[in-house]
Design a protein around this motif. Structure first.
Motif, PDB file in Angstrom:
ATOM      1  N   GLU A  98      15.979  -2.781 -22.790  1.00  0.00           N
ATOM      2  CA  GLU A  98      16.287  -2.158 -21.503  1.00  0.00           C
ATOM      3  C   GLU A  98      15.171  -2.394 -20.504  1.00  0.00           C
ATOM      4  OE1 GLU A  98      16.536   2.061 -21.914  1.00  0.00           O
ATOM      5  OE2 GLU A  98      14.638   2.232 -22.997  1.00  0.00           O
ATOM      6  N   LEU A  99      15.523  -2.288 -19.247  1.00  0.00           N
ATOM      7  CA  LEU A  99      14.546  -2.380 -18.165  1.00  0.00           C
ATOM      8  C   LEU A  99      13.853  -1.035 -18.024  1.00  0.00           C
ATOM      9  CD1 LEU A  99      13.464  -4.086 -15.696  1.00  0.00           C
ATOM     10  CD2 LEU A  99      15.262  -2.961 -14.357  1.00  0.00           C
ATOM     11  N   THR A 100      12.551  -1.009 -18.197  1.00  0.00           N
ATOM     12  CA  THR A 100      11.805   0.251 -18.063  1.00  0.00           C
ATOM     13  C   THR A 100      11.194   0.408 -16.666  1.00  0.00           C
ATOM     14  OG1 THR A 100       9.813  -0.787 -18.969  1.00  0.00           O
ATOM     15  CG2 THR A 100      11.297   0.329 -20.517  1.00  0.00           C
ATOM     16  N   ALA A 101      10.986  -0.707 -15.980  1.00  0.00           N
ATOM     17  CA  ALA A 101      10.480  -0.647 -14.603  1.00  0.00           C
ATOM     18  C   ALA A 101      10.747  -1.975 -13.932  1.00  0.00           C
ATOM     19  CB  ALA A 101       8.991  -0.322 -14.574  1.00  0.00           C
ATOM     20  N   GLY A 102      11.282  -1.938 -12.727  1.00  0.00           N
ATOM     21  CA  GLY A 102      11.466  -3.136 -11.930  1.00  0.00           C
ATOM     22  C   GLY A 102      10.301  -3.321 -10.977  1.00  0.00           C
ATOM     23  N   GLY A 103      10.364  -4.361 -10.174  1.00  0.00           N
ATOM     24  CA  GLY A 103       9.270  -4.655  -9.259  1.00  0.00           C
ATOM     25  C   GLY A 103       8.988  -3.542  -8.271  1.00  0.00           C
ATOM     26  N   ASN A 104      10.033  -2.943  -7.704  1.00  0.00           N
ATOM     27  CA  ASN A 104       9.830  -1.882  -6.718  1.00  0.00           C
ATOM     28  C   ASN A 104       9.172  -0.647  -7.338  1.00  0.00           C
ATOM     29  OD1 ASN A 104      10.971  -3.423  -4.673  1.00  0.00           O
ATOM     30  ND2 ASN A 104      13.025  -2.576  -4.967  1.00  0.00           N
ATOM     31  N   LEU A 105       9.643  -0.261  -8.531  1.00  0.00           N
ATOM     32  CA  LEU A 105       9.037   0.892  -9.198  1.00  0.00           C
ATOM     33  C   LEU A 105       7.594   0.591  -9.574  1.00  0.00           C
ATOM     34  CD1 LEU A 105       9.185   3.703 -10.388  1.00  0.00           C
ATOM     35  CD2 LEU A 105      10.198   2.716 -12.467  1.00  0.00           C
ATOM     36  N   SER A 106       7.325  -0.622 -10.015  1.00  0.00           N
ATOM     37  CA  SER A 106       5.950  -1.002 -10.356  1.00  0.00           C
ATOM     38  C   SER A 106       5.054  -0.914  -9.133  1.00  0.00           C
ATOM     39  CB  SER A 106       5.917  -2.417 -10.936  1.00  0.00           C
ATOM     40  OG  SER A 106       6.593  -2.478 -12.166  1.00  0.00           O
ATOM     41  N   ASP A 107       5.563  -1.367  -7.972  1.00  0.00           N
ATOM     42  CA  ASP A 107       4.795  -1.259  -6.730  1.00  0.00           C
ATOM     43  C   ASP A 107       4.498   0.199  -6.397  1.00  0.00           C
ATOM     44  OD1 ASP A 107       4.869  -3.985  -6.457  1.00  0.00           O
ATOM     45  OD2 ASP A 107       6.439  -3.996  -4.923  1.00  0.00           O
ATOM     46  N   GLU A 108       5.486   1.052  -6.563  1.00  0.00           N
ATOM     47  CA  GLU A 108       5.298   2.471  -6.274  1.00  0.00           C
ATOM     48  C   GLU A 108       4.280   3.096  -7.221  1.00  0.00           C
ATOM     49  OE1 GLU A 108       7.938   6.603  -6.299  1.00  0.00           O
ATOM     50  OE2 GLU A 108       8.946   4.655  -6.246  1.00  0.00           O
ATOM     51  N   ARG A 109       4.397   2.766  -8.493  1.00  0.00           N
ATOM     52  CA  ARG A 109       3.437   3.291  -9.475  1.00  0.00           C
ATOM     53  C   ARG A 109       2.025   2.799  -9.166  1.00  0.00           C
ATOM     54  NH1 ARG A 109       6.500   2.219 -15.280  1.00  0.00           N
ATOM     55  NH2 ARG A 109       7.744   4.141 -15.344  1.00  0.00           N
ATOM     56  N   LEU A 110       1.920   1.527  -8.819  1.00  0.00           N
ATOM     57  CA  LEU A 110       0.606   0.975  -8.494  1.00  0.00           C
ATOM     58  C   LEU A 110       0.013   1.686  -7.288  1.00  0.00           C
ATOM     59  CD1 LEU A 110      -1.662  -1.105  -8.832  1.00  0.00           C
ATOM     60  CD2 LEU A 110      -0.315  -2.673  -7.410  1.00  0.00           C
ATOM     61  N   SER A 111       0.822   1.920  -6.277  1.00  0.00           N
ATOM     62  CA  SER A 111       0.348   2.611  -5.083  1.00  0.00           C
ATOM     63  C   SER A 111      -0.184   3.999  -5.433  1.00  0.00           C
ATOM     64  CB  SER A 111       1.479   2.717  -4.053  1.00  0.00           C
ATOM     65  OG  SER A 111       1.068   3.452  -2.919  1.00  0.00           O
ATOM     66  N   ASN A 112       0.536   4.713  -6.275  1.00  0.00           N
ATOM     67  CA  ASN A 112       0.087   6.047  -6.694  1.00  0.00           C
ATOM     68  C   ASN A 112      -1.219   5.966  -7.477  1.00  0.00           C
ATOM     69  OD1 ASN A 112       2.380   7.201  -5.536  1.00  0.00           O
ATOM     70  ND2 ASN A 112       3.553   7.076  -7.431  1.00  0.00           N
ATOM     71  N   MET A 113      -1.317   4.956  -8.333  1.00  0.00           N
ATOM     72  CA  MET A 113      -2.531   4.802  -9.143  1.00  0.00           C
ATOM     73  C   MET A 113      -3.726   4.444  -8.268  1.00  0.00           C
ATOM     74  SD  MET A 113      -3.180   5.138 -12.406  1.00  0.00           S
ATOM     75  CE  MET A 113      -4.556   6.138 -11.853  1.00  0.00           C
ATOM     76  N   CYS A 114      -3.504   3.576  -7.298  1.00  0.00           N
ATOM     77  CA  CYS A 114      -4.582   3.197  -6.375  1.00  0.00           C
ATOM     78  C   CYS A 114      -5.050   4.403  -5.567  1.00  0.00           C
ATOM     79  CB  CYS A 114      -4.114   2.081  -5.446  1.00  0.00           C
ATOM     80  SG  CYS A 114      -3.757   0.520  -6.283  1.00  0.00           S
ATOM     81  N   SER A 115      -4.116   5.231  -5.132  1.00  0.00           N
ATOM     82  CA  SER A 115      -4.475   6.433  -4.376  1.00  0.00           C
ATOM     83  C   SER A 115      -5.299   7.380  -5.230  1.00  0.00           C
ATOM     84  CB  SER A 115      -3.216   7.139  -3.874  1.00  0.00           C
ATOM     85  OG  SER A 115      -2.515   6.341  -2.947  1.00  0.00           O
ATOM     86  N   ALA A 116      -4.909   7.548  -6.484  1.00  0.00           N
ATOM     87  CA  ALA A 116      -5.668   8.423  -7.387  1.00  0.00           C
ATOM     88  C   ALA A 116      -7.080   7.892  -7.581  1.00  0.00           C
ATOM     89  CB  ALA A 116      -4.946   8.536  -8.726  1.00  0.00           C
ATOM     90  N   ALA A 117      -7.220   6.582  -7.712  1.00  0.00           N
ATOM     91  CA  ALA A 117      -8.546   5.980  -7.894  1.00  0.00           C
ATOM     92  C   ALA A 117      -9.407   6.178  -6.652  1.00  0.00           C
ATOM     93  CB  ALA A 117      -8.407   4.494  -8.213  1.00  0.00           C
ATOM     94  N   LYS A 118      -8.828   5.932  -5.495  1.00  0.00           N
ATOM     95  CA  LYS A 118      -9.594   6.070  -4.260  1.00  0.00           C
ATOM     96  C   LYS A 118      -9.947   7.530  -3.992  1.00  0.00           C
ATOM     97  CE  LYS A 118      -6.524   3.468  -2.083  1.00  0.00           C
ATOM     98  NZ  LYS A 118      -5.798   2.681  -1.066  1.00  0.00           N
ATOM     99  N   ASN A 119      -9.054   8.445  -4.335  1.00  0.00           N
ATOM    100  CA  ASN A 119      -9.358   9.866  -4.170  1.00  0.00           C
ATOM    101  C   ASN A 119     -10.510  10.301  -5.072  1.00  0.00           C
ATOM    102  OD1 ASN A 119      -7.343  10.207  -2.269  1.00  0.00           O
ATOM    103  ND2 ASN A 119      -5.816  10.883  -3.741  1.00  0.00           N
ATOM    104  N   ALA A 120     -10.671   9.605  -6.194  1.00  0.00           N
ATOM    105  CA  ALA A 120     -11.783   9.891  -7.112  1.00  0.00           C
ATOM    106  C   ALA A 120     -13.047   9.142  -6.689  1.00  0.00           C
ATOM    107  CB  ALA A 120     -11.400   9.508  -8.536  1.00  0.00           C
ATOM    108  N   GLU A 121     -12.990   8.436  -5.563  1.00  0.00           N
ATOM    109  CA  GLU A 121     -14.103   7.668  -5.008  1.00  0.00           C
ATOM    110  C   GLU A 121     -14.501   6.495  -5.892  1.00  0.00           C
ATOM    111  OE1 GLU A 121     -17.283  10.224  -3.796  1.00  0.00           O
ATOM    112  OE2 GLU A 121     -16.069  11.214  -2.269  1.00  0.00           O
ATOM    113  N   ILE A 122     -13.519   5.953  -6.610  1.00  0.00           N
ATOM    114  CA  ILE A 122     -13.717   4.668  -7.276  1.00  0.00           C
ATOM    115  C   ILE A 122     -13.586   3.584  -6.209  1.00  0.00           C
ATOM    116  CG2 ILE A 122     -12.756   3.041  -8.946  1.00  0.00           C
ATOM    117  CD1 ILE A 122     -11.775   5.440 -10.568  1.00  0.00           C
TER     118      ILE A 122
END
Length: 546
Positions: A469-493
Motif C-alpha cells: 500500500e501507499l503510506t505517503a505520496g509526494g504531497n504528504l511527504s512535502d507536508e511532513r517535511l515542512s512540519n519537521m523543518c519548522s520543528a527543527a528551526k523552532n528548536a534553533e537547529i
C-alpha cells in the motif's frame, strides 16, 4: 561724571535760532540755509535703513562661514573614524582567527601600519584558550581643527573600538543525503561523495578532539536505521531482515524520537521485481550496512568510508531522512549515545551529548540535500505484515528445489502445487511448514507471489500482487517535511538545504525548509562542493561580538 543730553534735530534748530538772535543774524535766511545744508541730510541719515541690512548680512555670512567650516571638520572627523574603524575591524578579525599562526597583537599592529593612518595610538588585549581567541582593541588619534577653533574647539578626538572572537563551538551535525536512483546519473553521487568528505574533513580539522560529532543519514524512499542503532529503539518485530521504519503524521511535529514507544517496522519486501529472485532482489528497505545511518562519529576515517560506500537506488522520502537527522540532534537521543559509548560503538569524548538546546556552547546543524521531488512510500498492507500465509514450504526439499511449495486454497480446501499446476489433499513434501507472511515477502516479490503461486485465479493473483500500500505520496511527504523543518528551526537547529540539480518544486521545498533563504543552495555539477564549502564557512565564521 557729566550728564550727556542727546538732542534731536528740532531742538538743535531752536538753539541755533536763539544764538542768531543774540548776535543779530538774519533768522529767516539762516534757518533756510541750515535746513538745506545741515538738517535735511541729518534727517535723511536718521531715516536710512541700508546700513542695518549690511551689518545683518555680514553677521549671517560670518555664521555661514563658521557653519561650513565646522561641517568640514566634522566630515574630516567621520572620514578618519570610518577608516580607522574599518581597519580595526579587519585587523581584529584576522588576529582572532585560530588558523593563523602569528601573534594576534602583531597582526593588529601590522594592519594599522599598512593602513595609511598616522599619529594613532593602539590599545590591544588578547585572551585565548584551547578552543577560542578573543581580541579586544581600541584606536585613537587627535585631529586638529581647521575651523572649529573659531568657536574654541582646537582638536577632536577620534576613538574606535571593537572585539572579535573565534570560538570553536561544540558541533553536532546531521548530514541527510539523498541516495535515490536519480543520484546515479550525471556523476551526481560521485560529486556528492567528494563534497561531503571535504565538508566533514574541514569541520573535524578545524575542531578539537571530541568537539565535533557527525551523523550521516542516507535516504531514498526509506532510511536504513542499521542493526546497532535499531537496538536502541523499540521497533516492531514482524521480522529482523531490515531496519526501516514508518512514522505517523504527528511524529513530524516534534524533534524527539522515543526509545520506548513502539515504532512500526517497514516490511521486508519487493514490489517491483517480477522475476523469480529468492531472496528478493530489490527490497524496499536495503539490508546493507553502507546504506545505514552512521550515528555520532568523530572519526574522519569512518565517515569517509561510509560516504564512499553509498550507492544510488530507490525513491525519495526526504521527510523520513529529516526526521532521523533532527532526532539524532535532539537531547532525547542522549541515552542512545550513552549506550553506544558503553558498547564501544561511539567516542567516549561525546559523553553527555547531544546537549540541551539551551547549551550556548554547542551549535546544532543539519544539512539536507536532495536532487528531486519527494515521491511515494510503500509498505505491505497491515493484514499481511505478520501472521501465517497460505503458502507452505517443504523443509525436507533440497536447497534450490522448485518443487517444494504448495498453496492452500480456503475456498476449495485443497492444496495447489504451482510447479505442475495440480490440486491435492495435502501439502507438498515430507515436512511441509506454513510460511509466515514476513518469510514469504522476504523470499519472493509480491508480483511473483501473485503470478506464480496464485495463477490459478485471476482475482487472487491480482489481490496478492497488490499486497502493498501507499503510506505517503509526494504531497504528504512535502507536508511532513515542512512540519519537521519548522520543528527543527523552532528548536534553533541551524538548517541548511541543498537542491542538487533539483527540479523547481524540489528547490522550493528545500528553500522553505532552510533556516533562511541564504541557507539554501541551488547547485549543479561540481558546484555542490562550493555549497558545502560555504556551509563550512558559515558554521565556522568569526563574528564581531561588539
Amino acid at each position: 561724571m557729566r550728564d550727556v543730553t542727546v538732542i534731536g534735530v528740532s531742538d538743535m534748530e531752536r538753539k541755533i535760532e536763539q544764538i542768531a538772535m543774540t548776535v543779530g543774524w538774519p533768522i529767516m535766511g539762516l534757518n533756510t540755509r541750515l535746513k538745506q545744508t545741515v538738517f535735511k541730510p541729518v534727517r535723511r541719515f536718521r531715516r536710512d535703513e541700508k546700513g542695518g541690512m549690511l551689518i545683518f548680512a555680514l553677521l549671517c555670512f560670518m555664521g555661514m562661514l563658521v557653519g561650513a567650516g565646522m561641517a568640514i571638520d566634522f566630515m574630516r572627523y567621520e572620514n578618519n573614524r570610518s577608516r580607522m574603524q574599518a581597519t580595526l575591524d579587519r585587523a581584529i578579525l584576522a588576529a582572532a582567527a585560530l588558523n593563523q599562526p602569528l601573534d594576534a597583537e602583531a597582526v593588529v599592529i601590522d594592519y594599522f601600519a599598512k593602513s595609511g593612518l598616522k599619529d594613532y595610538t593602539l590599545t590591544i588585549s588578547v585572551d585565548e584558550g584551547v578552543n577560542f581567541r578573543t581580541v579586544n582593541a581600541s584606536a585613537a588619534l587627535t585631529q586638529n581643527s581647521l575651523f572649529l577653533n573659531m568657536v574654541g574647539i582646537d582638536t577632536l578626538s577620534v576613538i574606535t573600538a571593537g572585539i572579535a572572537e573565534e570560538r570553536i563551538q561544540k558541533l553536532e551535525v546531521s548530514l541527510v543525503l539523498d541516495v535515490s536512483g536519480s543520484m546515479g546519473s550525471n556523476s551526481k553521487l560521485a560529486n556528492l561523495k567528494v563534497a561531503a568528505k571535504d565538508f566533514a574533513q574541514a569541520l573535524i580539522d578545524a575542531g578539537r578532539v571530541g568537539k565535533v560529532a557527525i551523523s550521516i543519514i542516507p535516504y531514498n524512499g526509506t532510511v536504513v536505521v542499521g542493526s546497532r542503532l535499531a537496538q536502541e529503539y523499540n521497533l516492531t518485530v514482524e521480522h529482523n531482515a531490515s531496519t526501516c521504519v514508518r512514522f505517523d503524521d504527528e511524529d513530524f511535529f516534534t524533534t524527539t524520537l522515543s526509545t520506548s514507544q513502539s515504532i512500526e517496522r517497514v516490511a521486508h519486501f519487493d514490489y517491483q521485481n517480477s522475476g523469480r529472485s529468492s531472496p528478493i532482489a530489490w527490497p524496499e528497505c536495503d539490508t546493507g550496512t553502507d546504506s545505514a545511518i552512521l550515528p555520532f562519529s568523530t572519526s574522519i576515517a569512518a565517515i569517509n568510508a561510509h560516504i564512499d560506500g553509498l550507492s544510488a537506488g530507490g525513491m525519495t522520502a526526504s521527510d523520513i531522512g529529516m526526521k532521523w537527522g533532527v532526532s539524532l540532534l535532539d537531547p532525547s537521543a542522549r541515552d542512545v549515545l550513552t549506550n553506544l559509548i558503553a558498547s564501544d560503538d561511539a567516542d567516549p569524548l561525546l559523553a553527555d551529548r547531544p546537549v540541551a538546546y539551551s547549551d550556548g556552547d554547542t551549535l546544532k546543524v543539519i544539512i539536507l540535500m536532495t536532487d528531486g521531488d519527494n515521491t511515494n512510500q510503500y509498505d505491505i498492507i497491515q493484514e499481511r505484515k505478520s501472521g501465517l500465509s497460505d503458502v507452505w514450504l517443504d523443509h525436507d526439499a533440497p536447497s534450490g528445489s522448485t518443487t517444494k511449495y504448495s498453496v492452500y486454497d480456503t475456498d476449495r480446501e485443497e492444496y495447489y502445487y504451482p510447479h505442475d499446476r495440480t490440486w491435492h489433499a495435502t501439502a507438498l513434501g515430507g515436512n511441509p511448514v506454513q510460511m509466515t507472511y514476513p518469510e514469504l515477502w522476504g523470499t519472493f516479490s509480491t508480483r511473483y507471489v501473485g503470478s506464480y503461486f496464485y495463477r490459478y485465479s485471476r482475482s487472487k493473483r491480482d489481490d496478492m500482487q497488490n499486497s502493498y500500500e501507499l503510506t505517503a505520496g509526494g504531497n504528504l511527504s512535502d507536508e511532513r517535511l515542512s512540519n519537521m523543518c519548522s520543528a527543527a528551526k523552532n528548536a534553533e537547529i541551524m538548517v541548511f538545504t541543498i537542491g542538487f540539480e533539483a527540479p523547481i518544486h524540489g528547490q522550493s521545498v528545500m528553500r522553505s525548509c532552510a533556516t533562511s533563504p541564504a541557507y539554501f543552495y541551488d547547485v549543479d555539477g561540481l558546484e555542490i562542493a562550493d555549497a558545502f564549502n560555504s556551509i563550512v564557512v558559515t558554521i565556522q565564521k568569526i563574528k564581531l561580538v561588539q
